[in-house]
Write a protein that holds these residues in place. Structure first.
Motif, PDB file in Angstrom:
ATOM      1  N   ILE A  17     -36.751 121.803  51.589  1.00  0.00           N
ATOM      2  CA  ILE A  17     -35.738 121.063  52.355  1.00  0.00           C
ATOM      3  C   ILE A  17     -35.992 119.563  52.238  1.00  0.00           C
ATOM      4  CG2 ILE A  17     -34.963 120.516  54.685  1.00  0.00           C
ATOM      5  CD1 ILE A  17     -33.763 123.061  53.905  1.00  0.00           C
ATOM      6  N   GLY A  18     -37.265 119.175  52.325  1.00  0.00           N
ATOM      7  CA  GLY A  18     -37.606 117.760  52.219  1.00  0.00           C
ATOM      8  C   GLY A  18     -37.200 117.157  50.895  1.00  0.00           C
ATOM      9  N   LEU A  19     -37.386 117.904  49.800  1.00  0.00           N
ATOM     10  CA  LEU A  19     -36.999 117.413  48.477  1.00  0.00           C
ATOM     11  C   LEU A  19     -35.486 117.244  48.371  1.00  0.00           C
ATOM     12  CD1 LEU A  19     -39.331 119.452  46.091  1.00  0.00           C
ATOM     13  CD2 LEU A  19     -39.380 116.990  46.497  1.00  0.00           C
ATOM     14  N   ILE A  20     -34.750 118.257  48.827  1.00  0.00           N
ATOM     15  CA  ILE A  20     -33.287 118.196  48.746  1.00  0.00           C
ATOM     16  C   ILE A  20     -32.760 117.060  49.622  1.00  0.00           C
ATOM     17  CG2 ILE A  20     -31.155 119.437  49.283  1.00  0.00           C
ATOM     18  CD1 ILE A  20     -32.720 122.034  48.627  1.00  0.00           C
ATOM     19  N   GLY A  21     -33.309 116.943  50.825  1.00  0.00           N
ATOM     20  CA  GLY A  21     -32.875 115.884  51.717  1.00  0.00           C
ATOM     21  C   GLY A  21     -33.225 114.492  51.213  1.00  0.00           C
ATOM     22  N   SER A  22     -34.394 114.358  50.593  1.00  0.00           N
ATOM     23  CA  SER A  22     -34.800 113.051  50.060  1.00  0.00           C
ATOM     24  C   SER A  22     -33.840 112.586  48.979  1.00  0.00           C
ATOM     25  CB  SER A  22     -36.225 113.133  49.497  1.00  0.00           C
ATOM     26  OG  SER A  22     -37.161 113.353  50.531  1.00  0.00           O
ATOM     27  N   ASN A  23     -33.396 113.507  48.141  1.00  0.00           N
ATOM     28  CA  ASN A  23     -32.445 113.141  47.093  1.00  0.00           C
ATOM     29  C   ASN A  23     -31.111 112.709  47.680  1.00  0.00           C
ATOM     30  OD1 ASN A  23     -31.266 113.207  44.242  1.00  0.00           O
ATOM     31  ND2 ASN A  23     -30.001 114.716  45.296  1.00  0.00           N
ATOM     32  N   SER A  24     -30.595 113.483  48.632  1.00  0.00           N
ATOM     33  CA  SER A  24     -29.260 113.200  49.152  1.00  0.00           C
ATOM     34  C   SER A  24     -29.229 111.977  50.061  1.00  0.00           C
ATOM     35  CB  SER A  24     -28.730 114.422  49.916  1.00  0.00           C
ATOM     36  OG  SER A  24     -29.568 114.743  51.000  1.00  0.00           O
ATOM     37  N   LEU A  25     -30.331 111.729  50.782  1.00  0.00           N
ATOM     38  CA  LEU A  25     -30.347 110.623  51.737  1.00  0.00           C
ATOM     39  C   LEU A  25     -30.845 109.305  51.147  1.00  0.00           C
ATOM     40  CD1 LEU A  25     -31.807 112.521  54.839  1.00  0.00           C
ATOM     41  CD2 LEU A  25     -29.441 111.793  54.524  1.00  0.00           C
ATOM     42  N   ALA A  26     -31.600 109.384  50.048  1.00  0.00           N
ATOM     43  CA  ALA A  26     -32.239 108.172  49.521  1.00  0.00           C
ATOM     44  C   ALA A  26     -31.342 107.367  48.590  1.00  0.00           C
ATOM     45  CB  ALA A  26     -33.527 108.550  48.779  1.00  0.00           C
ATOM     46  N   LEU A  27     -30.241 107.958  48.152  1.00  0.00           N
ATOM     47  CA  LEU A  27     -29.404 107.271  47.165  1.00  0.00           C
ATOM     48  C   LEU A  27     -28.856 105.958  47.709  1.00  0.00           C
ATOM     49  CD1 LEU A  27     -28.338 107.555  44.298  1.00  0.00           C
ATOM     50  CD2 LEU A  27     -26.328 108.722  45.219  1.00  0.00           C
ATOM     51  N   GLY A  28     -28.456 105.962  48.985  1.00  0.00           N
ATOM     52  CA  GLY A  28     -27.901 104.743  49.575  1.00  0.00           C
ATOM     53  C   GLY A  28     -28.848 103.556  49.542  1.00  0.00           C
ATOM     54  N   PRO A  29     -30.079 103.700  50.045  1.00  0.00           N
ATOM     55  CA  PRO A  29     -31.001 102.558  50.067  1.00  0.00           C
ATOM     56  C   PRO A  29     -31.351 101.997  48.691  1.00  0.00           C
ATOM     57  CG  PRO A  29     -31.734 104.252  51.598  1.00  0.00           C
ATOM     58  CD  PRO A  29     -30.617 104.844  50.808  1.00  0.00           C
TER      59      PRO A  29
END
Length: 399
Positions: A17-29
């Motif tokens: 979950i952490g890997l999937i979330g990091s990809n989807s949430l980190a694109l903006g920054p």
């Protein structure tokens, strides 16, 4: 439940979950650095985020039934291996088209991985501790929000944004290997005829409708809260990070209350009560929209309430039909990401024309619709149970 009693696969699922979330949430920054490197605009880079969301919805809808046919653990290992290539492709992108294609492929893989993770979480914990087990897995979203997003910015500043994706690729490869080495969880014989056949399972449609209201309201408000803090309240951009951290703290702290969910999961009105709680938080957010401190406090409470609501929603869905858990959770993921897309776009129009308070009022309306659906479903469920209890004595006497 002591930590020693938690199966090791639960921590693996949390990491997924952490890997999937990091990809989807980190694109903006890291989007500005990516735009400079790829010779395009931030808006074009962010199309990759939309591609990820649409890919996730499409993958969950079209391929979710494979989880039941192949087995959730084997399917998760396969999708994590596919993510290795997706992360590597994003890191090696030479233009926005390649980045968008890589994120779309990652979305398809995530659309199968997420329901497989939730399916495994539902059956991996000790008996009587299912909700607490799922709660631990859900904290993977907090890891990505509180840890993955700041880490992505740090890596982008020090090693470059491409290094972030290559690190994710390496982590996904290690995870796929760990899953492949474990004893496999077998799939159901025969599987499903069509991806949408799980819609016929009694109770699925109202829960999916509640999920749509829940997720559209969350993503619609969350997407524009940061801009409200910066533009309307005059806070620095760093305040957005503080709000996110407090939300993550509340989301994680809810794990301490998951034992309450385990004890009361069978109560028909539990989901309705939690939906009412989230509605009340939105009403307070409307009233305190001009108070920075008030909104920060609400972020922590909002995170706690969302964790409990999501936990109960997933527990209810996975309990409907054990033979079709994968397909049902695939539908849940599809609805979640379609709600993300619809909620963000539609409430974005409201935000642009009428401001943040109107966005929150729309979220209240969505949640009230979810509350109404949950109450009707609980009433029907209670009626079905009463009818079954009336017929049971008659059947016993005939024997």
């Amino acid at each position: 439940m002591p930590l020693s009693a938690i199966p090791s696969i639960v921590w693996t699922l949390t990491g997924c979950i952490g890997l999937i979330g990091s990809n989807s949430l980190a694109l903006g920054p890291i989007a500005p650095a990516m735009a400079d490197a790829l010779g395009t605009s931030v808006q074009t880079v962010m199309i990759a985020s939309a591609a990820f969301g649409l890919g996730t919805a499409g993958g969950a809808l079209a391929l979710g039934q494979l989880i039941d046919r192949i087995g959730p653990q084997r399917m998760l290992a396969i999708t994590m291996l596919l993510m290795v290539f997706g992360f590597a492709g994003a890191g090696a992108a030479v233009g926005p088209e390649m980045l968008i294609a890589a994120q779309f492929g990652l979305g398809i893989a995530a659309g199968v991985a997420l329901p497989a993770i939730y399916t495994l979480a539902a059956v991996s914990g000790p008996p009587g501790h299912e909700s607490r087990t799922l709660g631990i897995v859900l904290t993977g979203w907090t890891l990505s929000m509180v840890g993955g997003v700041p880490l992505s910015a740090l890596i982008a500043d020090t090693l470059g944004w491409r290094a972030f994706y290559f690190i994710l690729a390496g982590a996904a490869l290690l995870t796929a290997g760990a899953l492949a080495r474990r004893t496999d969880t077998k799939g159901a014989a025969g599987g499903l005829q069509t991806p949408l056949s799980a819609l016929k399972v009694q109770g699925v449609l109202p829960l999916l409708a509640i999920c749509a209201c829940f997720m559209a309201s969350f993503y619609g408000v969350y997407a524009y809260l940061g801009d409200h803090l910066h533009v309307d309240l005059g806070m620095p951009v760093s305040a957005n990070g503080l709000a996110t951290i407090l939300y993550g703290i509340g989301f994680s702290a809810a794990v301490l209350l998951d034992r309450f969910i385990d004890a009361h999961i069978a109560r028909p009105l539990l989901l309705s009560i939690l939906m009412i709680l989230v509605t009340a938080i939105f009403l307070l957010m409307f009233a305190l929209s001009g108070s920075f401190v008030g909104l920060l406090v609400l972020m922590a409470v909002w995170g706690l309430a969302n964790h409990l609501g999501l936990n109960v929603l997933i527990m209810r869905l996975t309990s409907l039909d054990p033979q079709q858990r994968g397909a049902i959770m695939g539908l849940n993921s599809a609805v979640t990401y379609l709600a993300l897309f619809a909620g963000t776009i539609s409430l974005g129009e409201v935000y642009a024309s009428q401001g943040f308070r109107s966005v929150v009022l729309c979220a209240v309306g969505l949640m009230l619709a979810g509350v109404a659906i949950s109450l009707i479903a609980a009433r029907r469920g209670a009626a079905v149970k009463r009818d079954a209890e009336r017929r049971q004595p008659a059947s016993s006497q005939s024997l």
